[in-house]
Design a protein around this motif. Sequence first.
Motif, PDB file in Angstrom:
ATOM      1  N   GLN A 236       0.987  -1.390   0.127  1.00 59.28           N
ATOM      2  CA  GLN A 236       0.202  -0.025  -0.073  1.00 59.28           C
ATOM      3  C   GLN A 236       0.829   1.294   0.042  1.00 59.28           C
ATOM      4  OE1 GLN A 236      -3.378   0.063  -0.306  1.00 59.28           O
ATOM      5  NE2 GLN A 236      -3.024   2.094  -0.481  1.00 59.28           N
ATOM      6  N   LEU A 237       2.062   1.323   0.663  1.00 61.28           N
ATOM      7  CA  LEU A 237       2.866   2.311   0.881  1.00 61.28           C
ATOM      8  C   LEU A 237       3.516   2.528  -0.549  1.00 61.28           C
ATOM      9  CD1 LEU A 237       4.539   4.473   2.214  1.00 61.28           C
ATOM     10  CD2 LEU A 237       6.154   2.779   3.070  1.00 61.28           C
ATOM     11  N   LEU A 238       3.865   1.201  -1.079  1.00 62.53           N
ATOM     12  CA  LEU A 238       4.550   1.211  -2.511  1.00 62.53           C
ATOM     13  C   LEU A 238       3.576   1.975  -3.465  1.00 62.53           C
ATOM     14  CD1 LEU A 238       6.874   0.413  -4.318  1.00 62.53           C
ATOM     15  CD2 LEU A 238       5.655  -1.787  -4.547  1.00 62.53           C
ATOM     16  N   LEU A 239       2.299   1.576  -3.033  1.00 62.48           N
ATOM     17  CA  LEU A 239       1.440   2.092  -4.182  1.00 62.48           C
ATOM     18  C   LEU A 239       1.129   3.658  -4.034  1.00 62.48           C
ATOM     19  CD1 LEU A 239      -0.825   1.454  -6.328  1.00 62.48           C
ATOM     20  CD2 LEU A 239      -2.611   1.289  -4.614  1.00 62.48           C
ATOM     21  N   GLU A 240       1.279   4.110  -2.819  1.00 63.46           N
ATOM     22  CA  GLU A 240       1.356   5.468  -2.642  1.00 63.46           C
ATOM     23  C   GLU A 240       2.497   6.278  -3.134  1.00 63.46           C
ATOM     24  OE1 GLU A 240       0.749   6.291   1.757  1.00 63.46           O
ATOM     25  OE2 GLU A 240      -1.266   5.343   1.485  1.00 63.46           O
ATOM     26  N   ARG A 241       3.623   5.799  -3.009  1.00 60.63           N
ATOM     27  CA  ARG A 241       4.951   6.188  -3.732  1.00 60.63           C
ATOM     28  C   ARG A 241       4.989   6.131  -5.110  1.00 60.63           C
ATOM     29  NH1 ARG A 241       9.698   3.201  -0.877  1.00 60.63           N
ATOM     30  NH2 ARG A 241      10.906   4.748  -1.987  1.00 60.63           N
ATOM     31  N   MET A 242       3.802   5.606  -5.544  1.00 66.13           N
ATOM     32  CA  MET A 242       3.885   5.576  -7.349  1.00 66.13           C
ATOM     33  C   MET A 242       3.307   6.990  -7.731  1.00 66.13           C
ATOM     34  SD  MET A 242       4.788   2.923  -8.602  1.00 66.13           S
ATOM     35  CE  MET A 242       5.233   1.183  -8.390  1.00 66.13           C
ATOM     36  N   GLN A 243       2.677   7.698  -6.636  1.00 64.63           N
ATOM     37  CA  GLN A 243       2.496   9.312  -6.793  1.00 64.63           C
ATOM     38  C   GLN A 243       3.678   9.915  -6.237  1.00 64.63           C
ATOM     39  OE1 GLN A 243      -0.624  10.292  -8.287  1.00 64.63           O
ATOM     40  NE2 GLN A 243      -0.573   7.929  -8.671  1.00 64.63           N
ATOM     41  N   VAL A 244       4.751  10.256  -7.165  1.00 61.80           N
ATOM     42  CA  VAL A 244       5.888  10.888  -6.750  1.00 61.80           C
ATOM     43  C   VAL A 244       5.389  12.271  -6.067  1.00 61.80           C
ATOM     44  CG1 VAL A 244       8.272  11.555  -7.172  1.00 61.80           C
ATOM     45  CG2 VAL A 244       7.185   9.522  -8.152  1.00 61.80           C
ATOM     46  N   LYS A 245       5.704  12.852  -5.020  1.00 57.62           N
ATOM     47  CA  LYS A 245       5.467  14.224  -4.450  1.00 57.62           C
ATOM     48  C   LYS A 245       6.660  14.729  -4.001  1.00 57.62           C
ATOM     49  CE  LYS A 245       0.545  12.624  -3.357  1.00 57.62           C
ATOM     50  NZ  LYS A 245      -0.407  12.710  -2.175  1.00 57.62           N
ATOM     51  N   ALA A 246       6.738  16.167  -3.956  1.00 64.76           N
ATOM     52  CA  ALA A 246       7.749  16.857  -3.282  1.00 64.76           C
ATOM     53  C   ALA A 246       7.835  16.716  -1.763  1.00 64.76           C
ATOM     54  CB  ALA A 246       7.571  18.479  -3.567  1.00 64.76           C
ATOM     55  N   PRO A 247       9.053  16.198  -1.482  1.00 62.19           N
ATOM     56  CA  PRO A 247       8.948  15.999   0.073  1.00 62.19           C
ATOM     57  C   PRO A 247       8.901  17.266   1.070  1.00 62.19           C
ATOM     58  CG  PRO A 247      11.200  15.751  -0.865  1.00 62.19           C
ATOM     59  CD  PRO A 247      10.267  15.971  -1.929  1.00 62.19           C
ATOM     60  N   PHE A 248       9.448  18.321   0.269  1.00 60.37           N
ATOM     61  CA  PHE A 248       9.306  19.683   1.060  1.00 60.37           C
ATOM     62  C   PHE A 248       9.170  20.604  -0.007  1.00 60.37           C
ATOM     63  CE2 PHE A 248      13.747  18.432   0.567  1.00 60.37           C
ATOM     64  CZ  PHE A 248      14.427  19.878   0.064  1.00 60.37           C
ATOM     65  N   ALA A 249       8.977  22.011   0.413  1.00 56.03           N
ATOM     66  CA  ALA A 249       8.970  23.057  -0.402  1.00 56.03           C
ATOM     67  C   ALA A 249      10.344  23.613  -1.036  1.00 56.03           C
ATOM     68  CB  ALA A 249       8.273  24.351   0.029  1.00 56.03           C
ATOM     69  N   GLY A 250      10.482  23.671  -2.267  1.00 56.79           N
ATOM     70  CA  GLY A 250      11.851  24.118  -2.743  1.00 56.79           C
ATOM     71  C   GLY A 250      11.875  24.172  -4.118  1.00 56.79           C
ATOM     72  N   VAL A 251      13.272  23.865  -4.736  1.00 55.02           N
ATOM     73  CA  VAL A 251      13.297  24.001  -6.315  1.00 55.02           C
ATOM     74  C   VAL A 251      13.659  22.614  -6.789  1.00 55.02           C
ATOM     75  CG1 VAL A 251      14.851  25.077  -8.053  1.00 55.02           C
ATOM     76  CG2 VAL A 251      14.091  26.473  -6.065  1.00 55.02           C
TER      77      VAL A 251
END
Length: 425
Positions: A236-251
């Motif tokens: 389930q965690l792997l499935l969520e990580r398939m949606q690649v998101k920014a870990p924090f605000a930056g460039v």
Amino acid sequence: MDIVIHLASSMDQAISHATQARRIRIKAAIALALLAGFCAAAWGINRAARPSVDAGELVIAEVRRGDIANTINASGIVIPEHEELVPCPAASRVRRVHAKLGATVAAGELLLELDERETRLALDGLREQLAQQENRIVGLTLELEQKRKQLVSNIELLELDLQSASVKWERYQKLRKSGAVSGEDMLTAELNVKRTQIQLRQQRELIEDSRRSTQTSVDGARLQKAMLQKQIDQQQLLLERMQVKAPFAGVLTALAGEEGASVAAGQLLAKVSELNNFRVEASVSDFHARLLAPGQAVRVEQGGSVLAGRIHTVLPEIQNGTIKLIVALDQPRSPQLRDKMRVDVGIITEQKSGTLVVAAGPAFNGRGRQAVFVVREGVAIKTMLELGANDGKLAEIVAGARLGDRLIVSDTARFKELDRLRIAQ
């Protein structure tokens, strides 16, 4: 005869003082002229024989009092203080890209999507196995209950049989006294009681054995269920990580390839950096390793500007004869800093105030005694100096020179065999 006598008497007369003085002056003038010519010739020969160098070819610095910090020179590169890599969680392909390289992203912003079909299939398979284990636990529990009920019924019947056999045996014991019952019947009745007691005990033990056996099977099924649940959580965690998101605000400083591109497990998908907060990664020869420690002051120079900082971490690993340091800057948000900017790093190991110093140059070779040319009245004289600290800009004069002395600080390797050197203006 008179004429001859007159001439002889004229020659015998004394030379006048004026004549003598004139002759002396002439001789003195000749001697002075000869001496001047000799001196000029000697000066010319000496000038021609003594090596000279044009003053414009040299860098001459004056000894003065000042403050100096002994430094170890290192090369450095500016890196973000906070930077995070996002690896690919599993082999897949890029389904859709939502962000652009170099864009400013918010924490949790969707950067790209990976193909999740295989992950979903694996997750569904694990859920089916989990359901099977749950059904098995229920089935084992029901089976145990049925066995328990059956054994309880058997026990109840045996208890009745035991009760009946006991009554019969007691009656036979009374009748035996009057001789109405044979010994054989008496023995048979006694054996029936004992047999029923044994059967009853066996049935009661069988209940406990059955309970333990079934409980072991149930525990195994529950363990398997727990393992499957962990695998489901991971999937389930792997499935969520398939949606690649920014870990924090930056460039966004790195991003995977185009849509449809295949990516391997662990491959870099994205990198987000905080580009307004920096530190420096410095590399220095392992020769200086014993002199390095966290907390030491550091000067970071680039393009004429200097930033102060301190050693935050000395990395333990040595690679190719170099050791790496992480430098924390006093002004990590300085507008002069840029990602991957190369800088010069000076690690301060010693500081002195009010000591004799001179501008550093190629003429100096570290600490200790060494020959340096001191310029006096147009002549450079080789002099042994004791040099101390050196910060790359200034060198400390421990002994051998005085305040105000002028030293040649440029490269003098070509004059190393000479003791004196004339400087032509």
